[in-house]
Motif scaffolding. Structure first.
Motif, mmCIF file in Angstrom:
data_model
loop_
_atom_site.group_PDB
_atom_site.id
_atom_site.type_symbol
_atom_site.label_atom_id
_atom_site.label_comp_id
_atom_site.label_asym_id
_atom_site.label_seq_id
_atom_site.Cartn_x
_atom_site.Cartn_y
_atom_site.Cartn_z
ATOM 1 N N GLY A 63 0.803 -1.219 0.000
ATOM 2 C CA GLY A 63 0.000 0.000 0.000
ATOM 3 C C GLY A 63 0.831 1.262 0.000
ATOM 4 O O GLY A 63 0.303 2.365 0.160
ATOM 5 N N GLU A 64 2.140 1.140 -0.216
ATOM 6 C CA GLU A 64 3.004 2.326 -0.210
ATOM 7 C C GLU A 64 2.687 3.211 -1.407
ATOM 8 O O GLU A 64 2.625 2.735 -2.546
ATOM 9 C CB GLU A 64 4.479 1.906 -0.253
ATOM 10 N N GLY A 65 2.508 4.512 -1.159
ATOM 11 C CA GLY A 65 2.115 5.375 -2.258
ATOM 12 C C GLY A 65 2.851 6.692 -2.374
ATOM 13 O O GLY A 65 2.930 7.260 -3.463
ATOM 14 N N ILE A 66 3.402 7.228 -1.271
ATOM 15 C CA ILE A 66 3.980 8.572 -1.320
ATOM 16 C C ILE A 66 5.138 8.642 -2.306
ATOM 17 O O ILE A 66 5.177 9.498 -3.204
ATOM 18 C CB ILE A 66 4.436 9.034 0.072
ATOM 19 N N TYR A 67 6.113 7.757 -2.156
ATOM 20 C CA TYR A 67 7.273 7.805 -3.040
ATOM 21 C C TYR A 67 6.867 7.587 -4.494
ATOM 22 O O TYR A 67 7.289 8.329 -5.390
ATOM 23 C CB TYR A 67 8.313 6.764 -2.627
ATOM 24 N N TYR A 68 6.023 6.589 -4.726
ATOM 25 C CA TYR A 68 5.612 6.297 -6.104
ATOM 26 C C TYR A 68 4.778 7.432 -6.689
ATOM 27 O O TYR A 68 4.851 7.717 -7.885
ATOM 28 C CB TYR A 68 4.842 4.985 -6.147
ATOM 29 N N ALA A 69 3.990 8.093 -5.850
ATOM 30 C CA ALA A 69 3.216 9.238 -6.330
ATOM 31 C C ALA A 69 4.138 10.351 -6.800
ATOM 32 O O ALA A 69 3.909 10.977 -7.844
ATOM 33 C CB ALA A 69 2.290 9.747 -5.225
ATOM 34 N N MET A 70 5.192 10.606 -6.037
ATOM 35 C CA MET A 70 6.119 11.678 -6.398
ATOM 36 C C MET A 70 6.900 11.322 -7.659
ATOM 37 O O MET A 70 7.129 12.176 -8.518
ATOM 38 C CB MET A 70 7.040 11.978 -5.223
ATOM 39 N N VAL A 71 7.294 10.062 -7.773
ATOM 40 C CA VAL A 71 7.972 9.613 -8.995
ATOM 41 C C VAL A 71 7.039 9.756 -10.193
ATOM 42 O O VAL A 71 7.424 10.289 -11.245
ATOM 43 C CB VAL A 71 8.439 8.151 -8.857
ATOM 44 N N GLY A 72 5.794 9.296 -10.028
ATOM 45 C CA GLY A 72 4.835 9.416 -11.121
ATOM 46 C C GLY A 72 4.549 10.855 -11.484
ATOM 47 O O GLY A 72 4.404 11.201 -12.661
ATOM 48 N N GLY A 73 4.467 11.726 -10.463
ATOM 49 C CA GLY A 73 4.265 13.145 -10.721
ATOM 50 C C GLY A 73 5.406 13.741 -11.519
ATOM 51 O O GLY A 73 5.197 14.536 -12.450
ATOM 52 N N ARG A 74 6.617 13.342 -11.168
ATOM 53 C CA ARG A 74 7.794 13.838 -11.902
ATOM 54 C C ARG A 74 7.803 13.344 -13.346
ATOM 55 O O ARG A 74 8.066 14.117 -14.280
ATOM 56 C CB ARG A 74 9.068 13.413 -11.174
ATOM 57 N N TYR A 75 7.517 12.069 -13.552
ATOM 58 C CA TYR A 75 7.509 11.532 -14.910
ATOM 59 C C TYR A 75 6.415 12.185 -15.757
ATOM 60 O O TYR A 75 6.620 12.481 -16.943
ATOM 61 C CB TYR A 75 7.295 10.018 -14.882
ATOM 62 N N SER A 76 5.253 12.407 -15.147
ATOM 63 C CA SER A 76 4.167 13.048 -15.888
ATOM 64 C C SER A 76 4.507 14.496 -16.217
ATOM 65 O O SER A 76 4.167 14.996 -17.292
ATOM 66 C CB SER A 76 2.865 12.976 -15.078
ATOM 67 N N ALA A 77 5.176 15.178 -15.295
ATOM 68 C CA ALA A 77 5.599 16.559 -15.546
ATOM 69 C C ALA A 77 6.599 16.618 -16.690
ATOM 70 O O ALA A 77 6.517 17.496 -17.570
ATOM 71 C CB ALA A 77 6.206 17.162 -14.280
ATOM 72 N N GLU A 78 7.548 15.701 -16.686
ATOM 73 C CA GLU A 78 8.554 15.696 -17.751
ATOM 74 C C GLU A 78 7.916 15.360 -19.095
ATOM 75 O O GLU A 78 8.294 15.935 -20.127
ATOM 76 C CB GLU A 78 9.656 14.703 -17.399
ATOM 77 N N ALA A 79 6.952 14.457 -19.083
ATOM 78 C CA ALA A 79 6.254 14.122 -20.329
ATOM 79 C C ALA A 79 5.441 15.313 -20.831
ATOM 80 O O ALA A 79 5.430 15.619 -22.031
ATOM 81 C CB ALA A 79 5.349 12.919 -20.102
ATOM 82 N N ALA A 80 4.761 16.006 -19.903
ATOM 83 C CA ALA A 80 3.974 17.179 -20.281
ATOM 84 C C ALA A 80 4.874 18.283 -20.818
ATOM 85 O O ALA A 80 4.540 18.959 -21.806
ATOM 86 C CB ALA A 80 3.177 17.680 -19.086
ATOM 87 N N SER A 81 6.001 18.488 -20.169
ATOM 88 C CA SER A 81 6.941 19.513 -20.621
ATOM 89 C C SER A 81 7.449 19.213 -22.019
ATOM 90 O O SER A 81 7.530 20.111 -22.880
ATOM 91 C CB SER A 81 8.124 19.600 -19.650
ATOM 92 N N GLN A 82 7.765 17.936 -22.282
ATOM 93 C CA GLN A 82 8.236 17.548 -23.606
ATOM 94 C C GLN A 82 7.149 17.772 -24.652
ATOM 95 O O GLN A 82 7.426 18.236 -25.767
ATOM 96 C CB GLN A 82 8.654 16.078 -23.584
#
Length: 402
Positions: free
Chosen positions: A289-308
């Motif tokens: 059920g761990e979510g904080i770290y994965y949420a932040m990683v996913g947020g970063r990847y989505s941000a980089e994809a959006a920026s690209q």
């Protein structure tokens, strides 16, 4: 409608949304972060030290440092798993932690807005419109964006409107109570609560398909449970746990509940201008059920994809977020999913699972994987030993300890 067109509107200000907004602002994009406010997600609050390094999180946000985990079987047998020399499990309070992330994003140039997302609209112009209300019953307002990131949690409204089959994601419902931590001598059995230990209860009476927990938060503690069984009383389970642990006299500060997805969505983007992150993308680790770290990683990847996508005009760039995440963490999620499906299915198997956790090889590789967020490959013989032991447990060739 505001005449300003934002590069990105981020819906949801949890760890995924706040991280995405901050990264996009630092990359030079105009960002509006929309957070409805007044809600704190039920969460044990555990994060690995790697999260502090990867996302520049100050140590001051840690309210506790757990040095061990205790696994409790249906029989009541407890197995302690000390972290050892490789570190600790950091504990945060989500109310303080999430607000710090949002405020950091604001200081990086993000515009914050307290409002409730309504829907995504489209007209004859190129870019989508985000509609929202600043207060319940208030007027609908609108703002336009070149890209939208949905980070609005499990059963995301953005995902349901913009992505196929997003409403079908399977969830565990989590409920916890934040209490004042017991002081020395306040409870009959001082060993029932340790401010440096995370306790995890694998007992069908507390959760028929997941687990219950007691996590230290310094001056407070999180006592919670998760289950996908709609007929199971989560509040009743927490009440029973508090009674058995002699924690009923501890003051209850707040109660919170919310769904938690345990399987990544098959698609994170609409192929044009919308992408999701965090719980909205379904990236909470099965079994743990761990979510904080994965949420932040996913947020970063989505941000980089959006920026690209914004820089190139190529909508296909949005697909890179999920591809990167699954490449980095998909195998771990797959293994944890199998583990949850098998070991959590009955008290007999839970008993054997806790028995297996007493193995030093299991403990070492578990903590290494947790700290590093990837499967450990340095000890192939240890993996072989664990496989053989797991098989023996699976076939019932090793008796469960009592």
């Amino acid at each position: 409608m505001s005449e300003k067109i934002y590069d990105v509107v981020v819906v949801g200000g949890g760890p995924a949304g706040a991280t995405a907004a901050n990264d996009l602002a630092l990359a030079g994009h105009s960002v509006l972060l929309m957070e409805r406010g007044g809600r704190i997600k039920p969460c044990g609050g555990a994060i690995p030290p790697r999260a502090l390094d990867d996302f520049d999180i100050p140590q001051s946000l840690l309210v506790a440092r757990a040095r061990s985990a205790r696994m409790i079987a249906p029989s009541g047998r407890a197995v302690d798993m000390p972290v050892g020399e490789i570190g600790y499990v950091g504990m945060v309070d989500r109310e303080e932690f999430d607000e710090w992330l949002r405020e950091r994003a604001r200081m990086s140039g993000v515009e914050r807005l307290t409002a409730t997302f309504d829907k995504v609209e489209r007209d004859e112009h190129a870019h989508p419109i985000v509609t929202f209300r600043r207060e319940r019953g208030g007027p609908i307002e609108k703002v336009r964006a070149r890209c939208i990131i949905g980070a609005d949690g499990a059963r995301s409204s953005v995902a349901k409107q913009c992505l196929p089959d997003a409403e079908r994601v399977k969830c565990v419902f989590a409920y916890h109570e934040i209490i004042k931590s017991p002081q020395m001598g306040m409870i009959a059995n001082d060993d029932a609560y340790d401010p440096d230990r995370c306790d995890v209860f694998y007992q069908g009476k507390l959760s028929p398909d997941f687990y219950a927990w007691v996590f230290p938060h310094g001056d407070t503690a999180s006592i919670g449970v998760g289950s996908a069984n709609k007929g199971f009383s989560l509040r009743g389970a927490v009440s029973e746990m508090r009674s058995e642990l002699d924690l009923t006299r501890c003051e209850t500060i707040r109660r919170e509940g919310a769904p938690i997805p345990l399987k990544p969505l098959k698609r994170w983007d609409n192929g044009a201008d919308v992408i999701v992150a965090g719980d909205a993308a379904g990236i909470v680790a099965p079994a743990s059920g761990e979510g904080i770290y994965y949420a932040m990683v996913g947020g970063r990847y989505s941000a980089e994809a959006a920026s690209q996508m914004l820089l190139t005009g190529e909508a296909k760039a949005l697909k890179t977020a999920r591809k990167r995440f699954m490449k980095d963490h998909g195998r771990v999620f797959w293994i944890l999913g199998i583990m949850q499906y098998f070991w959590y299915s009955s008290d007999k198997r839970r008993e054997r699972f806790v028995d297996m956790c007493d193995d030093k090889d299991v403990q070492h590789l578990t903590w290494q994987a947790y700290m590093n967020k990837k499967l450990v490959r340095k000890k192939p013989l240890a993996h072989v030993k664990i496989f053989l032991k797991d098989t023996a447990h699976l076939l019932g060739l090793r008796p469960a300890s009592s």
